[in-house]
Design an enzyme around this catalytic site. Structure first.
Site, PDB file in Angstrom:
ATOM      1  N   LYS A 203       9.929  10.614  -0.783  1.00 37.96           N
ATOM      2  CA  LYS A 203       9.549   9.279  -0.333  1.00 37.96           C
ATOM      3  C   LYS A 203      10.191   9.036   1.027  1.00 37.96           C
ATOM      4  O   LYS A 203      11.412   8.983   1.154  1.00 37.96           O
ATOM      5  CB  LYS A 203      10.005   8.226  -1.343  1.00 37.96           C
ATOM      6  N   LYS A 256       5.056  10.382  -0.901  1.00 39.76           N
ATOM      7  CA  LYS A 256       4.725   9.020  -0.467  1.00 39.76           C
ATOM      8  C   LYS A 256       5.308   8.783   0.922  1.00 39.76           C
ATOM      9  O   LYS A 256       6.512   9.009   1.103  1.00 39.76           O
ATOM     10  CB  LYS A 256       5.293   8.008  -1.469  1.00 39.76           C
TER      11      LYS A 256
END
Length: 332
Positions: A203, A256
């Site tokens: 992330k 992400k």
């Protein structure tokens, strides 16, 4: 052999031919639709920076879930906006927390619809960070350090409470070191050995999260998240993060955002054999919507191309705010 004996256009001559030799195909079973749930009554408020995406109060939630289920989308990802916030995000792990209540309702309406619970504290803390914070003043400004190990205890409590409420998948997004190991141990100790962990393994501290901060009311009140989310310039670090999660017991790995990180998805797909999740995040959604509203692009064509490219890069599952639209397009 080469041209003129070899002619690549032979396999592009018709719709039927192109469909028959297509290598990558979007399927409704690839999709997860995020939902933002909030307190109050009779609330269905469009998020200004995310056209077509809404906040739902619990009494309006069923109309959204009915539509998702009718389209055959197999899973939803729940985000909750609590009634109150505090320094440790206690609403995140409360038995009557907003995510827990929404989970119970959804599972009562549609037992087979998978509920993925986002396991983080940022929406629930008054400082907007993803863990417990030690605050102090420096030159007249409030500063803070996110405390890793103390935060793990709160994240475990959150995950266990979500599993008790009926969540099918725990999706920790906090990026604390050791979070998968801690949550796996906590779930197992409480009899939830069967609940998988969809880890936000890679992330990045991305500028593409802007609209989500409005949607989840989770902007940090000071500083930023660069001490725990990854530097967008780094690729090898993604392998280290993912490997840690694999060793700690993750069942699925996530990248992400996805649109600017397809090289990372391909790398993870080549290195690990776990299902790979792409999160098509809020900024990626909103910039397409904005261009489509202006008439600058063909929204359907762009979205299908974008999500197909994520699958081509290695994604098995795609979390996207376009899920309902894509499901309709697939159904024709």
């Amino acid at each position: 052999m080469s041209f003129p004996m070899v002619r690549h256009r032979r396999l592009r001559q018709s719709v039927g031919m192109r469909n028959m030799v297509r290598e990558t195909v979007l399927n409704v079973n690839d999709l997860i639709m995020p939902i933002f749930v909030t307190y109050g009554e009779n609330i269905k408020n469009e998020i200004s920076s995310m056209p077509g995406v809404y906040h739902f109060s619990l009494d309006r939630l069923k109309e959204e879930v009915d539509e998702i289920a009718s389209l055959g989308i197999p899973a939803v990802l729940l985000f909750g906006i609590p009634e109150t916030k505090d320094g440790i995000g206690s609403s995140a792990f409360a038995e009557d927390g907003i995510v827990q209540e929404a989970t119970r309702l959804i599972k009562s309406w549609y037992p087979d619809l998978l509920v993925v619970a986002d396991t983080c504290l940022c929406e629930f803390t008054d400082h907007g960070h993803c863990g417990m914070v030690h605050t102090y003043e420096r030159d007249g400004h409030v500063c803070g350090d996110v405390m890793n190990d103390e935060s793990l205890e709160l994240l475990v409590k959150t995950a266990v409470s979500q599993a008790k409420a009926g969540a099918d998948i725990i999706a920790p997004s906090n990026m604390m070191d050791g979070f998968v190991q801690a949550i796996r141990a906590g779930l197992d100790e409480n009899g939830f050995e069967h609940i998988p962990i969809m880890s936000y393994s890679v992330k990045y501290a991305s500028a593409f999260y802007g609209p989500f901060r409005e949607a989840a009311d989770s902007a940090p009140q000071f500083g930023d998240r660069k001490t725990y989310q990854m530097d967008p310039a780094n690729a090898r670090e993604a392998l280290r993060e993912a490997e840690s999660d694999v060793l700690e017991g993750a069942d699925m790995l996530m990248v992400k955002p996805s649109l600017s990180y397809m090289d990372i998805m391909r790398t993870l797909k080549d290195q690990f054999d776990l299902p790979l999740v792409a999160y098509n995040v809020s900024g990626e959604y909103s910039m397409v919507k904005a261009a489509a509203i202006q008439g600058w692009i063909d929204e359907k064509a762009v979205v299908q191309e974008m999500l197909t490219s994520m699958k081509r890069a290695g994604a098995d599952i795609i979390i996207t705010y376009f899920a309902k639209d894509v499901a309709r397009w697939i159904k024709g």
